[in-house]
Design an enzyme around this catalytic site. Structure first.
Site, PDB file in Angstrom:
ATOM      1  N   GLU A 174      10.079  39.271   8.076  1.00 42.79           N
ATOM      2  CA  GLU A 174      10.364  38.937   6.673  1.00 42.79           C
ATOM      3  C   GLU A 174      11.809  39.280   6.266  1.00 42.79           C
ATOM      4  O   GLU A 174      12.359  38.680   5.358  1.00 42.79           O
ATOM      5  CB  GLU A 174       9.387  39.653   5.744  1.00 42.79           C
ATOM      6  N   ARG A 227       3.229  20.541  17.077  1.00 39.96           N
ATOM      7  CA  ARG A 227       4.058  20.973  15.954  1.00 39.96           C
ATOM      8  C   ARG A 227       4.835  22.233  16.304  1.00 39.96           C
ATOM      9  O   ARG A 227       4.444  22.997  17.194  1.00 39.96           O
ATOM     10  CB  ARG A 227       3.174  21.308  14.750  1.00 39.96           C
ATOM     11  N   GLY A 272       5.192  56.591   4.274  1.00 37.38           N
ATOM     12  CA  GLY A 272       6.264  55.936   5.019  1.00 37.38           C
ATOM     13  C   GLY A 272       7.615  56.534   4.664  1.00 37.38           C
ATOM     14  O   GLY A 272       7.698  57.683   4.196  1.00 37.38           O
ATOM     15  N   ASN A 273       8.653  55.727   4.812  1.00 35.30           N
ATOM     16  CA  ASN A 273      10.016  56.239   4.622  1.00 35.30           C
ATOM     17  C   ASN A 273      10.290  56.824   3.235  1.00 35.30           C
ATOM     18  O   ASN A 273      10.797  57.933   3.114  1.00 35.30           O
ATOM     19  CB  ASN A 273      11.026  55.131   4.915  1.00 35.30           C
ATOM     20  N   GLY A 274       9.984  56.045   2.200  1.00 35.95           N
ATOM     21  CA  GLY A 274      10.248  56.504   0.835  1.00 35.95           C
ATOM     22  C   GLY A 274       9.462  57.780   0.545  1.00 35.95           C
ATOM     23  O   GLY A 274       9.990  58.741  -0.035  1.00 35.95           O
ATOM     24  N   GLY A 285       2.647  51.577   0.608  1.00 31.56           N
ATOM     25  CA  GLY A 285       1.796  50.475   1.072  1.00 31.56           C
ATOM     26  C   GLY A 285       0.743  51.021   2.026  1.00 31.56           C
ATOM     27  O   GLY A 285       1.064  51.826   2.896  1.00 31.56           O
ATOM     28  N   ASP A 298       5.124  49.143   9.689  1.00 29.13           N
ATOM     29  CA  ASP A 298       6.497  48.765  10.040  1.00 29.13           C
ATOM     30  C   ASP A 298       7.053  49.538  11.248  1.00 29.13           C
ATOM     31  O   ASP A 298       8.048  49.119  11.847  1.00 29.13           O
ATOM     32  CB  ASP A 298       7.427  48.983   8.839  1.00 29.13           C
TER      33      ASP A 298
END
Ligand code: F6P
Length: 358
Positions: free
Chosen positions: A232, A172, A112-114, A11, A137
């Protein structure tokens, strides 16, 4: 001549270009006539398929503040890296073959990590690798901070600030879903920055009752415009006990796709005021990087150049206690940096009156 291949994997995030700018500038400034840079297209996919081009110094000139990545990116999941790609060869074999065909002396991976798992595997196979830690992240082991993280905090904060003003006008309760994959760094930091009333992170499975009580108490105290920042990847206490498969089945059965949606459903009718939800999405990763990210990425990039010039390979360039350090790839690959539930920032958030769902 030293041939350096660069790719951006996974990403995207802000300041990928700034990191390449730092790296390339560091190389050209210090070894101008001895360097050739090859831009590999769309991450590991380009290395698998042999899609690359020789770059010029000027290609990197004005990209410091530019969002995205000039090389393009893609996801090549690590668990599929040994799958056959073409002519009986696996993806990893194709990558090694193309590295050799290009006669590279080093491959630089911004990922990143992967991507770090794949980078480490390539290192084990004998390739010279340097990596730079990117992701909004902030979950890469071995570095206090990843580049992209600071810009994403700014982006998420701005988004929540804007929601807050309308939440106050209408009295709200707004649930806002922030990215971050399985970690809560982004939500926690943006939540604190925006003065959220509740912050839920994956590291702390939440008790719905506690969240509900906290919101109702704030409303009774005449608090206007409640903001609930949720990562998320959050899970309820009950969900945290389920296997991955059971969890997926439960969410599918309940037709829930987002964590914010799940919480909204749980709070519906339980809160005295109207509850709305909003998912920030990919704008957190898009656009120009923050000044902090530009500086961090430039520093990491230029230090990566230094390692290449010294022929010290097999490292991720990291920031630890404010200093740029080299971290062995084998120490990084396969590990994730999550928020320790005893971490002082969580205690400080609670002292600010923020409910963490525990
Ligand atoms: O790793 C960065 C990240 O933005 C995560 O926060 C998020 O879970 C994921 O990527 C989204 O990926 P994609 O853009 O492939 O949907």
């Amino acid at each position: 001549m030293m041939k350096v291949g660069i790719l951006t994997s996974g990403g995207d995030c802000q300041s990928l270009n700034a990191a390449m700018y730092g790296m390339v500038r560091g190389l050209y400034q210090n070894a101008k006539d001895k360097i050739e840079i090859y831009g590999i297209k769309e991450g590991y996919t380009g290395l698998i398929e042999g899609k690359y081009e020789k770059m010029k110094e000027t290609d990197f000139e004005h990209i410091l503040k530019q969002g995205g990545t000039i090389l393009g990116s893609s996801r090549q999941p690590f668990k599929k890296i040994n799958d056959v790609y073409k002519n009986g060869k696996t993806k990893i074999q194709c990558m090694i073959e193309n590295y050799k065909k290009m006669e590279l002396n080093c491959l630089v991976v911004l990922g990143g990590n992967g991507s770090h798992k794949t980078a480490n595997l390539l290192r084990e196979k004998g390739l010279n690798i340097i990596t730079l830690p990117k992701t909004i992240d902030n979950d890469i082991y071995g570095t206090d901070m990843t580049f992209g993280f600071s810009s994403a905090i700014d982006r998420a904060t701005e988004y929540m600030d804007n929601l807050k003003s309308t939440a106050v006008s209408h009295n709200r309760v707004f649930i806002v879903e922030v990215m971050g994959n399985k970690t809560g760094w982004l939500t926690l930091n943006a939540g604190i920055a925006t003065g959220a009333d509740v912050i839920l992170i994956p590291e702390i499975p939440y008790d719905v009752k506690k969240v509900k009580e906290h919101i109702n108490k704030k409303l009774r105290e005449n608090r206007k415009g409640i903001l609930v920042a949720v990562a998320e990847g959050i899970l309820t206490l009950e969900e945290s006990k389920l296997s991955k498969k059971d969890f997926k089945e439960k969410r599918a059965r309940e037709e829930i796709s987002d964590s914010a949606q799940n919480l909204e459903k749980q709070l519906r009718g339980q809160i005295e005021f109207e509850v709305r939800m909003s998912v920030i999405g990919h704008i957190q990763r898009g656009g120009n990087p923050s000044a902090y990210d530009r500086i961090l990425a430039s520093r990491l990039g230029v230090e990566g150049a230094e390692l290449i010039l010294k022929k010290q390979f097999g490292y991720m360039v990291a920031i630890q206690d404010g200093k740029i350090k080299k971290c062995p790839l084998q120490d990084v690959a396969g590990r994730k940096k999550i928020i320790n539930t005893e971490d002082e920032i969580l205690r400080q958030a609670e002292m600010l009156g923020i409910c963490l769902g525990r």
